[in-house]
Write an enzyme that holds these catalytic residues in place. Structure first.
Site, PDB file in Angstrom:
ATOM      1  N   GLY A 144      45.785 -25.080 -28.165  1.00 60.30           N
ATOM      2  CA  GLY A 144      46.347 -26.207 -26.829  1.00 60.30           C
ATOM      3  C   GLY A 144      45.321 -26.738 -26.167  1.00 60.30           C
ATOM      4  O   GLY A 144      45.893 -27.034 -25.059  1.00 60.30           O
ATOM      5  N   GLY A 145      44.037 -27.056 -26.698  1.00 53.65           N
ATOM      6  CA  GLY A 145      43.281 -27.912 -26.023  1.00 53.65           C
ATOM      7  C   GLY A 145      42.729 -27.256 -24.590  1.00 53.65           C
ATOM      8  O   GLY A 145      42.324 -26.246 -24.466  1.00 53.65           O
TER       9      GLY A 145
ATOM     10  N   THR B 220      45.681 -25.830 -32.997  1.00 49.38           N
ATOM     11  CA  THR B 220      44.827 -24.415 -33.557  1.00 49.38           C
ATOM     12  C   THR B 220      45.580 -23.581 -34.022  1.00 49.38           C
ATOM     13  O   THR B 220      46.674 -23.478 -33.727  1.00 49.38           O
ATOM     14  CB  THR B 220      43.787 -24.293 -32.104  1.00 49.38           C
ATOM     15  OG1 THR B 220      43.024 -25.572 -31.741  1.00 49.38           O
ATOM     16  CG2 THR B 220      42.917 -23.183 -32.471  1.00 49.38           C
TER      17      THR B 220
END
Length: 486
Positions: free
Chosen positions: A381-382, A299
């Site tokens: 970062g999920g 992202t």
């Protein structure tokens, strides 16, 4: 998209939090739904038990980001913005057409993920050099994408969905076997929504509603604030946020899905009674069992503020690094693989169905503090996004560390990100040894990483509008990005 394509492209989705000079906070929601041909039977008949994360069948959702750009442009004009679209897009057109410098992370991730990506339609032609990963400092261009941006600058952003660009996108998607159709593109529209909010002693925190995990990010800080931790950097600080994260993720994994399919309003989980009860379930000395989660993500986050009181927190993504890996030749568009987060199990929280919005790890954060500051902050970062947001916010706001120091301090990650199979608690090695020992003694499954500043911990940033009109920004030393005043 023009200079950092491994993390972000116009084939992805985006979410905006906009704090207006009046004090109102709005969200601009630009998630793309699954294509009309994206049915479980399509994948079963192709021999898949799960949705593949790369290739044409991973490119199964409409790209929403450009629709979000259109809403943002309307919002800018409503607040006196005068820059025409052609000027806003000009630097990206120039960088994509004339060439951009390959960053450290693009070079590294291309090499690391080459086996997964090299056979995706269009990937090798767009992002490899003579069939090999580029080196840091190499100059690559995206000429087809530059032409697409130039066309949009003249024809308007709506052309991406309902004009010449949309027609070319649809033709390429059909050619490679994606389940997204031209009718899906023509039907697409980004939309506005009210943000989720929670009040803390320091001020009011805002984040995006479902299908994002903004709810989890707010719960983490709301629970941690109730623990009354006395100082940063010690065992109580790390353990407290980690355990708050576990409680928040249990809610997230049970609740967050396409907002049209959520039975109860998600803000019920931000109610004082619920939060107080959840905080009491946190053991201040022992780690709770951790169920494995399977969310990866890559992202970009951007924030901006001006002296007139407008503050923006924006996050855009193609999900995994390079998304689906599919680059559409006529437009140069790199398609996301966000739809890989769907399940082919009808009983799952996020089952695949045409038109359904996927779960999003993306969530932009914004806080209006009682001392008069307005802070926009976020990270990639999920699963790490809520954790890194909490660490940066807590250090800067609760414990009054300078913004650059709060971003620099060592971080941790519980759970998966970057397509990793690890589900343990990973820490950068700059924590004091006693903190690491205490975490292990408390029952945390700890792994200490080798890199003092690890990409695994996400790339965070923040901008702050102070009460006196002063503007402040800082960026993550782990990232290739930066902060600048204009």
């Amino acid at each position: 998209a023009a200079v950092y394509p491994h993390m972000n492209h116009a084939g992805g989705d985006g979410f905006w939090l906009v704090r207006e000079p009046s004090g109102r906070v709005r969200t601009l929601m630009a998630p793309g739904p699954a294509g009309s041909r994206a049915t479980p039977s399509l994948y079963r008949e192709a021999g898949h038990e799960v949705i593949p994360p790369r290739g044409a069948l991973a490119a199964l959702t409409v790209p929403g980001a450009v629709g979000g750009w259109a809403l943002a442009l309307e919002a800018a004009k409503a607040h006196g913005g005068r820059m025409p679209l052609r000027d806003l897009l000009a630097p990206a057109i120039r960088a994509a057409g004339e060439g951009y410098v390959v960053t450290r992370s693009q070079a590294q991730l291309t090499a690391d993920k080459l086996d997964e990506l090299k056979d995706a339609p269009g990937f090798a032609q767009a992002f490899l050099v003579d069939g090999k990963p580029p080196q840091q400092g190499d100059v690559l261009s995206q000429t087809a994408f530059a032409a697409t941006l130039d066309h949009l600058a003249q024809a308007g952003l709506d052309d991406f969905y309902r004009g010449d660009v949309g027609r070319e996108i649809a033709a390429d998607l059909e050619r490679i076997g994606s389940p997204v159709t031209r009718a899906d593109l023509e039907r697409y529209a980004a939309y506005t929504a009210e943000p989720l909010s929670v009040r803390l002693a320091a001020g009011t925190l805002h984040n995006a509603p479902p299908p994002t995990q903004g709810l989890a990010s707010l719960i983490v800080l709301a629970l941690f604030g109730r623990l009354k931790v006395g100082e940063a950097e010690g065992f109580d600080f790390v353990h407290g946020i980690v355990e708050s994260t576990k409680r928040a993720f249990r809610v997230r994994d049970r609740v967050v899905t396409d907002p049209r399919r959520i039975e109860a309003p998600p803000d019920r989980y931000l109610d004082e009674t619920f939060l107080a009860a959840e905080a009491l379930k946190i053991d201040r000395r022992r780690a709770a069992p951790w169920p494995a989660s399977a969310d990866a993500g890559d992202t970009v986050w951007m924030g901006a503020a001006d002296a007139g009181g407008l503050v923006v927190s924006y996050i855009q993504s193609i999900y995994w690094e390079f998304g689906s890996g599919c680059v559409l030749p006529r437009t140069g568009l790199l398609m996301q693989n966000r739809g890989a987060s769907f399940s082919l199990d009808r009983g799952a929280a996020n089952p695949l169905a045409p038109g359904r919005l996927p779960f999003h790890t993306l969530n932009p954060a914004l806080a209006v503090l009682k001392d008069g500051r307005v802070m926009a902050y976020g990270t990639m970062g999920g699963d790490g996004q809520p954790q890194t947001q909490a660490a940066v916010f807590a250090r800067h706001v609760f414990f009054r560390q300078p913004l650059d120091e709060a971003l620099d301090r060592p971080r941790w990650l519980l759970g998966r990100t970057w397509g990793s199979t690890h589900t343990n608690l990973r820490l950068e090695p700059r924590f004091a040894g006693t903190v690491i020992d205490w975490l292990q003694s408390a029952g945390h499954d700890v792994a200490v990483l080798a890199e003092p500043y690890s990409d695994t911990m996400g790339h965070a940033g923040a901008v702050v509008l102070h009460a006196d009109g002063t503007l402040e920004g800082a960026h993550d030393p782990r990232a290739d990005g930066g902060a600048a005043g204009l």
